[in-house]
Design a protein around this motif. Structure first.
Motif, PDB file in Angstrom:
ATOM      1  N   VAL A 469       0.807  -1.219   0.000  1.00  0.00           N
ATOM      2  CA  VAL A 469       0.000   0.000   0.000  1.00  0.00           C
ATOM      3  C   VAL A 469       0.845   1.276   0.000  1.00  0.00           C
ATOM      4  CG1 VAL A 469      -2.005  -1.062   1.096  1.00  0.00           C
ATOM      5  CG2 VAL A 469      -0.186  -0.108   2.519  1.00  0.00           C
ATOM      6  N   ARG A 470       2.121   1.177   0.341  1.00  0.00           N
ATOM      7  CA  ARG A 470       2.961   2.376   0.387  1.00  0.00           C
ATOM      8  C   ARG A 470       3.530   2.749  -0.982  1.00  0.00           C
ATOM      9  NH1 ARG A 470       6.219   0.659   5.926  1.00  0.00           N
ATOM     10  NH2 ARG A 470       4.354   0.518   7.241  1.00  0.00           N
ATOM     11  N   LEU A 471       3.189   1.953  -1.992  1.00  0.00           N
ATOM     12  CA  LEU A 471       3.670   2.232  -3.348  1.00  0.00           C
ATOM     13  C   LEU A 471       2.492   2.575  -4.256  1.00  0.00           C
ATOM     14  CD1 LEU A 471       6.154  -0.776  -3.761  1.00  0.00           C
ATOM     15  CD2 LEU A 471       6.689   1.541  -2.970  1.00  0.00           C
ATOM     16  N   SER A 472       2.782   3.284  -5.337  1.00  0.00           N
ATOM     17  CA  SER A 472       1.741   3.566  -6.324  1.00  0.00           C
ATOM     18  C   SER A 472       1.464   2.312  -7.155  1.00  0.00           C
ATOM     19  CB  SER A 472       2.188   4.704  -7.241  1.00  0.00           C
ATOM     20  OG  SER A 472       3.249   4.259  -8.089  1.00  0.00           O
ATOM     21  N   GLY A 473       0.382   2.370  -7.955  1.00  0.00           N
ATOM     22  CA  GLY A 473       0.039   1.219  -8.780  1.00  0.00           C
ATOM     23  C   GLY A 473       1.143   0.856  -9.760  1.00  0.00           C
ATOM     24  N   GLY A 474       1.723   1.871 -10.416  1.00  0.00           N
ATOM     25  CA  GLY A 474       2.792   1.606 -11.368  1.00  0.00           C
ATOM     26  C   GLY A 474       4.036   1.056 -10.699  1.00  0.00           C
ATOM     27  N   GLN A 475       4.344   1.550  -9.491  1.00  0.00           N
ATOM     28  CA  GLN A 475       5.509   1.045  -8.762  1.00  0.00           C
ATOM     29  C   GLN A 475       5.300  -0.408  -8.348  1.00  0.00           C
ATOM     30  OE1 GLN A 475       5.620   4.032  -5.682  1.00  0.00           O
ATOM     31  NE2 GLN A 475       7.210   5.230  -6.714  1.00  0.00           N
ATOM     32  N   ARG A 476       4.101  -0.714  -7.875  1.00  0.00           N
ATOM     33  CA  ARG A 476       3.812  -2.113  -7.490  1.00  0.00           C
ATOM     34  C   ARG A 476       3.961  -3.038  -8.690  1.00  0.00           C
ATOM     35  NH1 ARG A 476      -0.481   0.293  -4.448  1.00  0.00           N
ATOM     36  NH2 ARG A 476      -2.009  -0.306  -6.030  1.00  0.00           N
ATOM     37  N   GLN A 477       3.448  -2.592  -9.848  1.00  0.00           N
ATOM     38  CA  GLN A 477       3.502  -3.450 -11.023  1.00  0.00           C
ATOM     39  C   GLN A 477       4.940  -3.680 -11.471  1.00  0.00           C
ATOM     40  OE1 GLN A 477       1.916  -5.840 -12.201  1.00  0.00           O
ATOM     41  NE2 GLN A 477       0.197  -4.857 -13.241  1.00  0.00           N
ATOM     42  N   ARG A 478       5.778  -2.643 -11.349  1.00  0.00           N
ATOM     43  CA  ARG A 478       7.174  -2.808 -11.744  1.00  0.00           C
ATOM     44  C   ARG A 478       7.937  -3.721 -10.782  1.00  0.00           C
ATOM     45  NH1 ARG A 478       9.086   3.196 -12.525  1.00  0.00           N
ATOM     46  NH2 ARG A 478       7.017   3.719 -11.719  1.00  0.00           N
ATOM     47  N   ILE A 479       7.536  -3.719  -9.507  1.00  0.00           N
ATOM     48  CA  ILE A 479       8.126  -4.685  -8.555  1.00  0.00           C
ATOM     49  C   ILE A 479       7.754  -6.106  -8.983  1.00  0.00           C
ATOM     50  CG2 ILE A 479       8.106  -5.522  -6.170  1.00  0.00           C
ATOM     51  CD1 ILE A 479       9.616  -2.940  -6.464  1.00  0.00           C
ATOM     52  N   CYS A 480       6.506  -6.303  -9.392  1.00  0.00           N
ATOM     53  CA  CYS A 480       6.073  -7.627  -9.864  1.00  0.00           C
ATOM     54  C   CYS A 480       6.835  -8.041 -11.120  1.00  0.00           C
ATOM     55  CB  CYS A 480       4.567  -7.625 -10.138  1.00  0.00           C
ATOM     56  SG  CYS A 480       3.544  -7.455  -8.660  1.00  0.00           S
TER      57      CYS A 480
END
Length: 577
Positions: A469-480
């Motif tokens: 939750v501490r990341l934006s949607g785009g940041q979460r997707q790039r982590i994935c």
């Protein structure tokens, strides 16, 4: 009884704890009998022998006796309860292991909250029951046996009279116990419903607040909570009635013994000290018997919960390694569907689909919602098995491969970004748990995630919170994506990987996906047709069948389903067929 026997089998590794507890139980039970036995000689020395010296030693003896008894009771309780706790801990581990290894179909049929309730609430009730029951069986059982022996030693005729009432209590105790067990099972099911509501509401709190439906959710929770109370109320009623019922039945035996024993003392057939010793032992023995009845009720509650737990433990995974399954090394990435059909209950999702994906090829799957796109790619990972046909990787039927080696061939980037409440490094490392820091950073750089990670307070060691939750949607997707890059699987599945992103984030993520897709056989599911124009082939699925196949230009020129979908998205006139 089957559930109880299975629970006891979990205690076997801790037999030495139970053995030590049994020694403590023998000591406690023996001291209860000794205390009742000593009533007669002490009274004789005081009243008949006029021995006043005994008053000097009696208080000291009582203190020593109870100190030793307390130490033995502690040993009994501690080792028995810890054995029970360890056994139930093993049960909790077993149900969690089984849950994790069950097939996706199982999770589609069981709400998450219900599964959580079985691991937490049901196992918790088993934990309480095992601790109380095992303690009661040993301590109270041995205590009752020693006192019972003393009673028969003192006067077997009075003993028979006093215990003729015990068989009278067996039938109602069993009947009440069965009711308690059924109510406990139903109550635990309702507790699972409450857990499901909590899981849904807390996960979807943003939607609830956005639509202003707090009152509706509160009402739903309160209704379910009231239903739980109805089961609990009846459970309390049966438990509350068991003790008065036992006391009423045993009072008959006590009354008859006092009447018969008192007459024997008055006739001189029995001395007063002997009678008082008998009465003391009889009153003492009724206490552990009553506790055993209470333990029986607790056992029934625990068995109701245990049956729900063992239902899950006994589940047979729908997807498992075949007896002759073999390992597959790193594959070339060639995937073939041969006449694959899939049916979910009575619904046909896929109908005799045949296709071949060559090494390094990008296949895009498009079509109306419900066409079977996600189901098709889920079959590659054996989340489900096809109803008919076969799926092959490098010519090997995936049902003949070990699941571990099959999963090593596939990487998934889903529209739902699943991240864990851990550091960024560990979330990326989920694709390869033994990866070094350098490997993690290289994967992040390839996913265009390194820059924003470096700007975080603790860099790669930053904890991202629940579901990231501490990341934006785009940041979460790039982590994935970094996680999938690090896994380095030859087959890649992208399921709507950019559907929930804004334009700027989508461009960054798409650049990361291009790096990820290099030299991999890729299946792409996309509703945004602009993201798949580069695909080597586009497959249009409609009602579980491939109705069109070709590249972007060929399908546009054909003027079929793909052309219409493209026109709808871009406001164009579809080409004529």
């Amino acid at each position: 009884m089957n559930a109880f026997a299975r629970l006891i089998s979990y205690c076997r590794p801790y037999w030495w704890r139970i053995a030590l507890a049994a020694l403590g139980s023998l000591a406690v039970g023996g001291m209860d009998g000794a205390l009742a036995y000593l009533v007669e000689p002490v009274l004789k020395r005081i009243f008949s022998g006029k021995d006043m010296q005994i008053f000097v030693f009696l208080p000291l003896g009582i203190m020593v006796l109870y100190a030793v008894r307390g130490g033995c009771r502690f040993m009994n309780d501690y080792f028995l309860r810890t054995a029970g706790q360890l056994a139930v801990q093993d049960v909790r581990n077993a149900i969690y292991r089984k849950n994790i290894r069950l097939s996706m179909g199982f999770f589609n049929q069981h709400p998450t909250g219900s599964l959580m309730s079985r691991i937490l609430n049901d196992v918790g009730m088993m934990q309480e029951g095992m601790g109380n029951v095992i303690t009661g069986l040993f301590r109270d059982g041995i205590s009752a046996a020693s006192l019972l022996g003393l009673i028969f030693y003192r006067n077997w005729e009075l003993a028979i009279i006093s215990f003729t009432v015990i068989p009278l209590s067996v039938f109602p105790a069993q009947k009440i116990g069965r009711r308690i067990k059924n109510l406990a099972r139903q109550g635990q099911g309702k507790m699972g419903d409450i857990s499901s509501i909590l899981q849904e509401t807390f996960s979807g709190i943003k939607v609830i607040k956005a639509f202003g439906l707090e009152s509706r959710e509160i009402e739903r929770f309160e209704e379910t909570n009231l239903e739980l109370y109805s089961f609990s109320r009846r459970n309390i009623k049966y438990e509350a009635i068991s003790t008065p019922l036992m006391e009423s039945i045993t009072s008959i035996g006590i009354a008859v013994v006092i009447w018969v024993g008192g007459r024997s003392v008055m006739k001189g057939a029995m001395s007063a000290p002997e009678f008082f010793s008998f009465i003391t032992a009889m009153l003492l023995v009724y206490t552990p018997v009553k506790r055993l009845v209470a333990s029986y009720n607790t056992l029934q509650r625990a068995m109701g919960a245990a049956e729900r737990v063992f239902e899950v433990i006994d589940q047979v995974p729908q997807i498992a390694d075949a007896p002759d399954a073999h390992e597959l090394g790193r594959s070339k990435g060639e995937v073939e569907f041969r006449g694959v059909s899939f049916r979910y209950e009575e619904e046909n999702v896929l109908n005799r689909v045949s296709l071949t994906a060559n090494r390094g090829e990008v296949l895009a799957l498009v079509g109306p919602s419900g066409g079977g796109k996600t189901t098709l790619v889920s079959l590659i990972s054996r989340f489900y098995d096809p109803t008919e046909g076969a799926i092959l990787i490098d010519g090997h039927d995936i049902r003949q491969l070990t699941l571990k080696s099959l999963m090593a061939q596939v990487a998934l980037v889903d529209q739902e970004t699943i991240l864990f409440n851990d550091t960024i490094a560990n979330n990326i490392r989920y694709g390869k748990t033994d990866a070094s820091e350098e490997e993690v950073q290289r994967a992040a750089q390839a996913a265009f995630a390194h820059d924003f990670i470096s700007q975080l307070p603790e860099g790669y060691e930053t904890n991202i919170g629940d579901r990231g939750v501490r990341l934006s949607g785009g940041q979460r997707q790039r982590i994935c994506i970094a996680r999938a890059i690090l896994k380095d699987a030859p087959i890649l599945i992208l399921d709507e990987a950019t559907s929930a992103l804004d334009t700027e984030s989508e461009q960054m993520v798409q650049a990361a996906l291009n790096n990820l897709m290099a030299n991999r056989t890729t299946f792409v599911i996309a509703h945004r047709l602009s993201t798949i124009t580069h695909a080597d082939r586009i497959l249009v699925l409609e009602k579980g069948e491939i109705v069109e196949t070709g590249n972007h230009d060929a399908l546009i020129a054909r003027g079929g389903t793909y052309s219409r979908l493209h026109a709808l998205q871009f406001g164009e006139q579809p080409a004529a067929e």
